[in-house]
Each structure stands twice: as C-alpha cells, then as structure tokens.
Design a protein around this motif. Sequence first.
Motif, PDB file in Angstrom:
ATOM      1  N   HIS A  36       6.683   1.747  -7.464  1.00  0.00           N
ATOM      2  CA  HIS A  36       7.730   1.900  -6.447  1.00  0.00           C
ATOM      3  C   HIS A  36       7.196   2.776  -5.312  1.00  0.00           C
ATOM      4  CE1 HIS A  36       9.214   5.108  -9.418  1.00  0.00           C
ATOM      5  NE2 HIS A  36       8.730   5.786  -8.412  1.00  0.00           N
TER       6      HIS A  36
ATOM      7  N   GLU B 259      15.179   3.303  -6.492  1.00  0.00           N
ATOM      8  CA  GLU B 259      13.789   3.016  -6.141  1.00  0.00           C
ATOM      9  C   GLU B 259      13.688   1.862  -5.148  1.00  0.00           C
ATOM     10  OE1 GLU B 259      11.439   1.823  -9.505  1.00  0.00           O
ATOM     11  OE2 GLU B 259      12.715   0.104  -9.946  1.00  0.00           O
TER      12      GLU B 259
ATOM     13  N   TYR C 114       0.809  -1.218   0.000  1.00  0.00           N
ATOM     14  CA  TYR C 114       0.000   0.000   0.000  1.00  0.00           C
ATOM     15  C   TYR C 114       0.847   1.275   0.000  1.00  0.00           C
ATOM     16  CZ  TYR C 114       0.770  -0.125   5.086  1.00  0.00           C
ATOM     17  OH  TYR C 114       1.331  -0.180   6.333  1.00  0.00           O
ATOM     18  N   GLU C 115       2.176   1.149   0.128  1.00  0.00           N
ATOM     19  CA  GLU C 115       3.061   2.310   0.094  1.00  0.00           C
ATOM     20  C   GLU C 115       3.541   2.650  -1.324  1.00  0.00           C
ATOM     21  OE1 GLU C 115       5.041   1.789   4.517  1.00  0.00           O
ATOM     22  OE2 GLU C 115       5.951   0.715   2.836  1.00  0.00           O
ATOM     23  N   LEU C 116       3.095   1.862  -2.313  1.00  0.00           N
ATOM     24  CA  LEU C 116       3.549   2.051  -3.693  1.00  0.00           C
ATOM     25  C   LEU C 116       2.702   3.080  -4.418  1.00  0.00           C
ATOM     26  CD1 LEU C 116       4.108  -1.677  -4.719  1.00  0.00           C
ATOM     27  CD2 LEU C 116       5.683  -0.115  -3.557  1.00  0.00           C
ATOM     28  N   ASP C 117       3.333   3.722  -5.403  1.00  0.00           N
ATOM     29  CA  ASP C 117       2.602   4.649  -6.268  1.00  0.00           C
ATOM     30  C   ASP C 117       2.216   3.942  -7.564  1.00  0.00           C
ATOM     31  OD1 ASP C 117       4.917   4.570  -7.830  1.00  0.00           O
ATOM     32  OD2 ASP C 117       5.573   6.577  -7.248  1.00  0.00           O
ATOM     33  N   SER C 118       1.684   4.677  -8.509  1.00  0.00           N
ATOM     34  CA  SER C 118       1.207   4.080  -9.761  1.00  0.00           C
ATOM     35  C   SER C 118       2.337   3.514 -10.618  1.00  0.00           C
ATOM     36  CB  SER C 118       0.410   5.110 -10.563  1.00  0.00           C
ATOM     37  OG  SER C 118       1.241   6.216 -10.898  1.00  0.00           O
TER      38      SER C 118
ATOM     39  N   ASN D 267       6.027   5.438  -2.887  1.00  0.00           N
ATOM     40  CA  ASN D 267       5.593   6.817  -3.042  1.00  0.00           C
ATOM     41  C   ASN D 267       6.584   7.744  -2.352  1.00  0.00           C
ATOM     42  OD1 ASN D 267       4.052   9.192  -1.622  1.00  0.00           O
ATOM     43  ND2 ASN D 267       2.899   8.690  -3.485  1.00  0.00           N
ATOM     44  N   HIS D 268       6.801   8.890  -2.952  1.00  0.00           N
ATOM     45  CA  HIS D 268       7.804   9.834  -2.444  1.00  0.00           C
ATOM     46  C   HIS D 268       7.598  10.203  -0.978  1.00  0.00           C
ATOM     47  CE1 HIS D 268       5.079  13.346  -2.616  1.00  0.00           C
ATOM     48  NE2 HIS D 268       4.520  12.650  -3.587  1.00  0.00           N
TER      49      HIS D 268
END
Length: 144
Positions: free
Chosen positions: A23, A70, A16-20, A25-26
């Motif tokens: 990798h 990443e 759930y910490e990944l972005d689209s 999310n910032h």
Amino acid sequence: MTEREPFRTQIKVRHYELDSLGHVNHAVYHSYAEVARLEAMEKAAGDRDGLRAENLAVVLLESHIVYRRELRAGDVVEVTCEIEFGDGKIFHVTNEIFKLDGTLSAEIRCTLGLMDLERRKLLDDPRGRFERAGIDLKILTTSD
C-alpha cells in the motif's frame, strides 16, 4: 448563502509509491497533500505572482496525519485543500484524501506561515498579505 466546497484535485496512485506491504508509503500521503496545496495556491494566484514579487513564500512548520484506509496501486484519489486563517503569524491547511467511492483514506492538518525570504522571518497577518498579493481566498477557504 451557498456553502462553498474546498479545492479538490485528483491523483492516481503509482506503483513506485507503494511500500513493502503493497500500500502507499506513509510519506507519499504528505506528498499528495503538498500537490493539492500547490495546485490550490496556483489556481488562487491566477496569472499574478504577488507573493514572489514581494519576496514572500509559504513555509510548512508542522504536519500531522491520521491514516484511515489504505491506498493501493491504481487507486485514484481526490485530495481536498482548505486554509483556515486565525490571528498571528500562522495558518492551518486541512487536506482530506478520499478514494473515488467516497472512502476517507487520510486526514492531514498542517501549520504554515508566510516568510519574508530576505529577513527569514514569519510575517503577521498572512490572510491580509495574501489578499494584498491578489490571491483569491475563495479558492483556498470555504469561510468568508
């Protein structure tokens, strides 16, 4: 004299910490740094609650990050935490986020202060105040 290592903690990257892009999310990198700062402060305080007893708290004033590599779901990272004290009201925390193979994923440098929660003002000499509150600075910094 033996050189001390900075405080380290391990964190597992969650899906759930990944972005689209797949990798981390910032903003999550900043959360990892915050986890390391809080765990380091907890360990350095031990059973004492000297800052809270004095109605003081560490406050984040500025944060700067450099992304290097990443992170993806399932990666486990080590996050370091080291405080650098100087003169005046502020101090700096450097966090490095490493993959377990030693690859540097991100570097974060934050500016913090120690706030009097009643007066809502930053205080001078945060290092001295940490020491008087019983904080073990050998956990938080590698310098003497």
